[in-house]
Design a protein around this motif. Structure first.
Motif, PDB file in Angstrom:
ATOM      1  N   GLN A   1       0.793  -1.323  -0.044  1.00 39.31           N
ATOM      2  CA  GLN A   1       0.207   0.095   0.036  1.00 39.31           C
ATOM      3  C   GLN A   1       0.958   1.284  -0.078  1.00 39.31           C
ATOM      4  O   GLN A   1       0.634   2.094  -0.768  1.00 39.31           O
ATOM      5  N   TYR A   2       2.020   1.382   0.885  1.00 36.37           N
ATOM      6  CA  TYR A   2       2.910   2.373   0.836  1.00 36.37           C
ATOM      7  C   TYR A   2       3.706   2.452  -0.124  1.00 36.37           C
ATOM      8  O   TYR A   2       4.325   3.494  -0.911  1.00 36.37           O
ATOM      9  N   VAL A   3       3.965   1.283  -0.738  1.00 36.30           N
ATOM     10  CA  VAL A   3       5.069   1.099  -2.203  1.00 36.30           C
ATOM     11  C   VAL A   3       3.977   1.985  -3.123  1.00 36.30           C
ATOM     12  O   VAL A   3       4.807   2.574  -3.696  1.00 36.30           O
ATOM     13  N   SER A   4       2.774   1.673  -3.234  1.00 33.76           N
ATOM     14  CA  SER A   4       2.227   2.106  -4.389  1.00 33.76           C
ATOM     15  C   SER A   4       1.845   3.736  -4.106  1.00 33.76           C
ATOM     16  O   SER A   4       2.003   4.370  -4.993  1.00 33.76           O
ATOM     17  N   MET A   5       1.572   4.103  -2.813  1.00 33.92           N
ATOM     18  CA  MET A   5       1.261   5.549  -2.452  1.00 33.92           C
ATOM     19  C   MET A   5       2.552   6.295  -2.729  1.00 33.92           C
ATOM     20  O   MET A   5       2.544   7.446  -3.331  1.00 33.92           O
ATOM     21  N   THR A   6       3.560   5.714  -2.425  1.00 33.37           N
ATOM     22  CA  THR A   6       4.782   6.525  -2.857  1.00 33.37           C
ATOM     23  C   THR A   6       5.295   6.505  -4.048  1.00 33.37           C
ATOM     24  O   THR A   6       5.780   7.426  -4.574  1.00 33.37           O
ATOM     25  N   ALA A   7       5.056   5.605  -4.874  1.00 28.58           N
ATOM     26  CA  ALA A   7       5.194   5.254  -6.299  1.00 28.58           C
ATOM     27  C   ALA A   7       4.476   6.661  -6.930  1.00 28.58           C
ATOM     28  O   ALA A   7       4.738   7.072  -7.914  1.00 28.58           O
ATOM     29  N   GLY A   8       3.019   6.753  -6.498  1.00 29.16           N
ATOM     30  CA  GLY A   8       2.499   7.903  -7.140  1.00 29.16           C
ATOM     31  C   GLY A   8       2.995   9.074  -6.899  1.00 29.16           C
ATOM     32  O   GLY A   8       3.012  10.017  -7.814  1.00 29.16           O
ATOM     33  N   GLN A   9       3.654   9.417  -5.829  1.00 30.13           N
ATOM     34  CA  GLN A   9       4.391  10.725  -5.277  1.00 30.13           C
ATOM     35  C   GLN A   9       5.695  10.883  -6.369  1.00 30.13           C
ATOM     36  O   GLN A   9       5.882  11.707  -6.828  1.00 30.13           O
ATOM     37  N   ILE A  10       6.365   9.640  -6.556  1.00 32.83           N
ATOM     38  CA  ILE A  10       7.359   9.627  -7.113  1.00 32.83           C
ATOM     39  C   ILE A  10       7.202   9.975  -8.843  1.00 32.83           C
ATOM     40  O   ILE A  10       7.963  10.892  -9.629  1.00 32.83           O
ATOM     41  N   LEU A  11       6.215   9.530  -9.219  1.00 31.48           N
ATOM     42  CA  LEU A  11       5.517   9.514 -10.685  1.00 31.48           C
ATOM     43  C   LEU A  11       5.307  10.837 -11.003  1.00 31.48           C
ATOM     44  O   LEU A  11       5.571  11.523 -11.956  1.00 31.48           O
ATOM     45  N   GLY A  12       4.663  11.597  -9.935  1.00 36.17           N
ATOM     46  CA  GLY A  12       4.146  13.152 -10.136  1.00 36.17           C
ATOM     47  C   GLY A  12       5.507  13.844  -9.925  1.00 36.17           C
ATOM     48  O   GLY A  12       5.580  14.866 -10.498  1.00 36.17           O
ATOM     49  N   LEU A  13       6.408  13.613  -8.893  1.00 36.58           N
ATOM     50  CA  LEU A  13       7.632  14.520  -8.871  1.00 36.58           C
ATOM     51  C   LEU A  13       8.350  14.399 -10.178  1.00 36.58           C
ATOM     52  O   LEU A  13       8.751  15.253 -10.864  1.00 36.58           O
ATOM     53  N   GLY A  14       8.512  13.031 -10.797  1.00 31.12           N
ATOM     54  CA  GLY A  14       9.062  12.891 -12.070  1.00 31.12           C
ATOM     55  C   GLY A  14       8.540  13.458 -13.062  1.00 31.12           C
ATOM     56  O   GLY A  14       9.229  14.017 -13.890  1.00 31.12           O
ATOM     57  N   LEU A  15       7.106  13.368 -13.284  1.00 33.79           N
ATOM     58  CA  LEU A  15       6.642  14.181 -14.486  1.00 33.79           C
ATOM     59  C   LEU A  15       6.700  15.574 -14.177  1.00 33.79           C
ATOM     60  O   LEU A  15       7.005  16.333 -15.295  1.00 33.79           O
ATOM     61  N   GLN A  16       6.687  16.290 -13.268  1.00 29.41           N
ATOM     62  CA  GLN A  16       6.781  17.820 -13.093  1.00 29.41           C
ATOM     63  C   GLN A  16       8.342  17.981 -13.371  1.00 29.41           C
ATOM     64  O   GLN A  16       8.654  19.252 -14.260  1.00 29.41           O
ATOM     65  N   ILE A  17       9.431  17.207 -12.972  1.00 24.70           N
ATOM     66  CA  ILE A  17      10.875  17.427 -13.518  1.00 24.70           C
ATOM     67  C   ILE A  17      10.796  17.407 -15.057  1.00 24.70           C
ATOM     68  O   ILE A  17      11.394  18.326 -15.578  1.00 24.70           O
ATOM     69  N   VAL A  18      10.090  16.239 -15.844  1.00 17.72           N
ATOM     70  CA  VAL A  18      10.099  16.461 -17.141  1.00 17.72           C
ATOM     71  C   VAL A  18       9.668  17.524 -17.766  1.00 17.72           C
ATOM     72  O   VAL A  18       9.987  18.039 -18.962  1.00 17.72           O
ATOM     73  N   LEU A  19       8.572  17.936 -17.226  1.00 23.84           N
ATOM     74  CA  LEU A  19       7.834  19.127 -18.001  1.00 23.84           C
ATOM     75  C   LEU A  19       8.439  20.300 -17.831  1.00 23.84           C
ATOM     76  O   LEU A  19       8.445  21.276 -18.600  1.00 23.84           O
ATOM     77  N   GLN A  20       9.159  20.498 -16.783  1.00 23.26           N
ATOM     78  CA  GLN A  20       9.899  21.468 -16.161  1.00 23.26           C
ATOM     79  C   GLN A  20      11.137  21.899 -17.342  1.00 23.26           C
ATOM     80  O   GLN A  20      11.401  23.023 -17.592  1.00 23.26           O
ATOM     81  N   ARG A  21      11.658  20.664 -17.657  1.00 24.96           N
ATOM     82  CA  ARG A  21      12.716  20.594 -18.522  1.00 24.96           C
ATOM     83  C   ARG A  21      12.421  20.852 -20.021  1.00 24.96           C
ATOM     84  O   ARG A  21      13.376  20.854 -20.958  1.00 24.96           O
ATOM     85  N   THR A  22      11.005  20.347 -20.395  1.00 26.65           N
ATOM     86  CA  THR A  22      10.597  20.120 -21.868  1.00 26.65           C
ATOM     87  C   THR A  22       9.874  21.286 -22.083  1.00 26.65           C
ATOM     88  O   THR A  22       9.545  21.528 -23.433  1.00 26.65           O
ATOM     89  N   MET A  23       9.313  22.007 -21.245  1.00 29.27           N
ATOM     90  CA  MET A  23       8.358  23.173 -21.378  1.00 29.27           C
ATOM     91  C   MET A  23       8.713  24.374 -20.954  1.00 29.27           C
ATOM     92  O   MET A  23       9.613  24.591 -20.099  1.00 29.27           O
ATOM     93  N   SER A  24       8.421  25.623 -21.626  1.00 27.83           N
ATOM     94  CA  SER A  24       8.856  26.831 -21.036  1.00 27.83           C
ATOM     95  C   SER A  24       7.810  27.153 -19.794  1.00 27.83           C
ATOM     96  O   SER A  24       6.733  26.524 -19.842  1.00 27.83           O
ATOM     97  N   ASP A  25       8.442  28.137 -19.098  1.00 27.81           N
ATOM     98  CA  ASP A  25       7.532  28.750 -18.035  1.00 27.81           C
ATOM     99  C   ASP A  25       6.167  28.912 -18.255  1.00 27.81           C
ATOM    100  O   ASP A  25       5.151  28.746 -17.549  1.00 27.81           O
ATOM    101  N   SER A  26       6.117  29.662 -19.277  1.00 29.27           N
ATOM    102  CA  SER A  26       4.908  30.435 -19.809  1.00 29.27           C
ATOM    103  C   SER A  26       3.754  29.447 -20.212  1.00 29.27           C
ATOM    104  O   SER A  26       2.607  29.625 -20.210  1.00 29.27           O
ATOM    105  N   ALA A  27       4.537  28.450 -20.948  1.00 33.85           N
ATOM    106  CA  ALA A  27       3.658  27.132 -21.600  1.00 33.85           C
ATOM    107  C   ALA A  27       3.009  26.364 -20.446  1.00 33.85           C
ATOM    108  O   ALA A  27       2.052  26.028 -20.454  1.00 33.85           O
ATOM    109  N   LEU A  28       3.857  26.143 -19.358  1.00 36.60           N
ATOM    110  CA  LEU A  28       3.198  25.474 -18.252  1.00 36.60           C
ATOM    111  C   LEU A  28       2.097  26.237 -17.516  1.00 36.60           C
ATOM    112  O   LEU A  28       1.186  25.434 -17.064  1.00 36.60           O
ATOM    113  N   HIS A  29       2.297  27.512 -17.424  1.00 34.79           N
ATOM    114  CA  HIS A  29       1.249  28.463 -16.741  1.00 34.79           C
ATOM    115  C   HIS A  29       0.146  28.414 -17.618  1.00 34.79           C
ATOM    116  O   HIS A  29      -1.173  28.609 -17.178  1.00 34.79           O
TER     117      HIS A  29
END
Length: 436
Positions: free
Chosen positions: A150-178
């Protein structure tokens, strides 16, 4: 463990990953979409309004715990798990398509509020539904191991969210994200929830639930729960220290490393990302250990470690001057917390009889989480703004100390027969009585 047991673990815990992905990305992407739903001008006011809507989700968790816990006890674990993921999918879709302030005025903020209410209901019920299912679906000798996912999957959800944020921040401009990029994680969350919904429709009900012969009219009712009020208060007390520590070293850690320790946001994010991966990996190991030596030794180890080490760890983290010192201290803290997170789901489920198990876990846990876990970050920031940040360190240690008293007094639950919990506890034996 056989293939069928692994399938049950996967289906029972995968929804947690999606639930916590959606819950996490709301908070992490708030800085990008806050301006979309409120009048332009004061960015702080925009964030405060968005944070206020975020807080509503925590207040809805006890309601979700009651409503979906009742469904789980009366209609079955499968029905509750399917409903929770449906609610989360609907909330993610609503946020993804919500109109901006420029298009619909405060109508967009209203849609955001409704979505957050649905998220709170969903998360409030998902924990108990999955905890109950994982505990009941596994054989007695593997309940700790199975529920640790249960906590493996809960933590995996946070990891995926954090990972997606890192990817979007590095592939999209700040204005596009907003402008539109912030909608992407909610589209991803909705698609993930749809997949889990499909998987859960074909999942098997637990044998323990199907064989239960308790009176149907009493299943999942507050009246029935009142008969196990000692166990309900026990859930609140044993959750108190664990949930405060968990939120401190997961959701609040990045902000603490950035705002208090002075690390760059990139370094703080990387520390959290790496620490969470290790944290997720050790959960099954600790769960397996509890199946061998019992639940109480792990809970007591967590509480003693958190009571004694919290102040030194947070003090040293405040002066961490780089990635490696911060990571080492964060890992030490999370390893201590593992004594709670890896087995708390099965410990709570083992306290209640089948006919009230889902509600018995859901409502007390959601109340404790709203009171202590959900407020941990706000308490931390209150102490910081008051100029006594170290007061929060002692607050976390104090909550762990309260839980320690409970762990020392409670009995061992590892060898309980889930089908006979009612007979053991209905005879007047208290869950606070230490096993001999």
């Amino acid at each position: 463990m056989g293939r069928q047991h692994w399938k049950k673990i996967w289906v029972g815990s995968a929804g947690n990953m999606v639930e916590w992905f959606d819950w996490f990305v709301y908070a992490s992407f708030a800085t990008y979409f806050a301006g979309a739903f409120f009048p332009s001008g004061d960015s702080t006011a925009q964030l405060m309004n968005t944070a206020g809507i975020f807080a509503v989700g925590f207040f809805m968790r006890p309601v979700g715990g009651w409503l979906l816990g009742r469904v789980g006890d009366r209609k079955g674990r499968k029905a509750a798990l399917t409903l929770t993921v449906t609610l989360m999918s609907a909330s993610a879709v609503l946020i993804a398509v919500a109109p901006t302030y420029a298009v619909a005025g405060y109508g967009g903020a209203f849609v955001l509020l409704v979505a957050r209410l649905l998220q709170g209901l969903s998360v409030g019920g998902e924990y108990a539904a999955s905890a109950t299912y994982l505990t009941e679906a596994s054989d007695p000798g593997n309940r700790g191991f199975a529920s640790s996912f249960q906590y493996v999957s809960m933590t995996a959800g946070q990891i995926l969210g954090l990972g997606l944020q890192i990817v979007l921040q590095r592939t999209m401009s700040d204005s596009a994200l907003h402008s539109y990029g912030w909608r992407i994680p909610f589209v991803v969350g909705a698609l993930g929830a749809a997949v889990i919904f499909y998987l859960r429709r074909s999942m098997l009900e637990t044998e323990v639930y199907e064989e239960d012969d308790s009176h149907a009219a009493e299943r999942g009712t507050l009246r029935a729960l009142w008969q196990y009020r000692r166990e309900a208060f026990l859930v609140i007390a044993l959750t108190m220290g664990g949930t405060v520590a968990y939120y401190t070293y997961t959701t609040y850690l990045t902000k603490y490393l950035s705002n208090s320790a002075g690390l760059s946001k990139q370094t703080a994010t990387l520390v959290s990302f790496t620490a969470l991966i290790v944290f997720a990996a050790v959960q099954p190991l600790a769960g397996r250990l509890s199946d061998r030596i019992g639940r109480r030794p792990l809970l007591i180890t967590f509480a003693v470690g958190s009571t004694v080490l919290t102040v030194p760890i947070l003090t040293l983290l405040k002066h961490a001057n780089g990635y490696w010192p911060a990571l080492g201290l964060s890992l030490l803290a999370l390893l201590v917390v593992t004594g709670y997170t890896s087995i708390n789901a099965c410990v709570k489920a083992e306290l209640f009889p089948t006919g009230i198990r889902a509600l018995g876990v859901a409502l007390p846990y959601a109340l404790a989480n709203a009171l202590f876990g959900g407020t941990a970050e706000y308490v931390a920031l209150w102490f910081k703004n008051a100029g006594i940040e170290s007061g929060f360190f002692w607050y976390v240690a104090g909550c762990a100390a309260v839980s320690l008293v409970v762990y020392l007094a409670m009995r061992e639950t590892k060898d309980l027969d889930l089908a006979r919990v009612k007979a053991a506890q209905g005879s007047g034996e208290s869950s606070l009585t230490t096993a001999s």
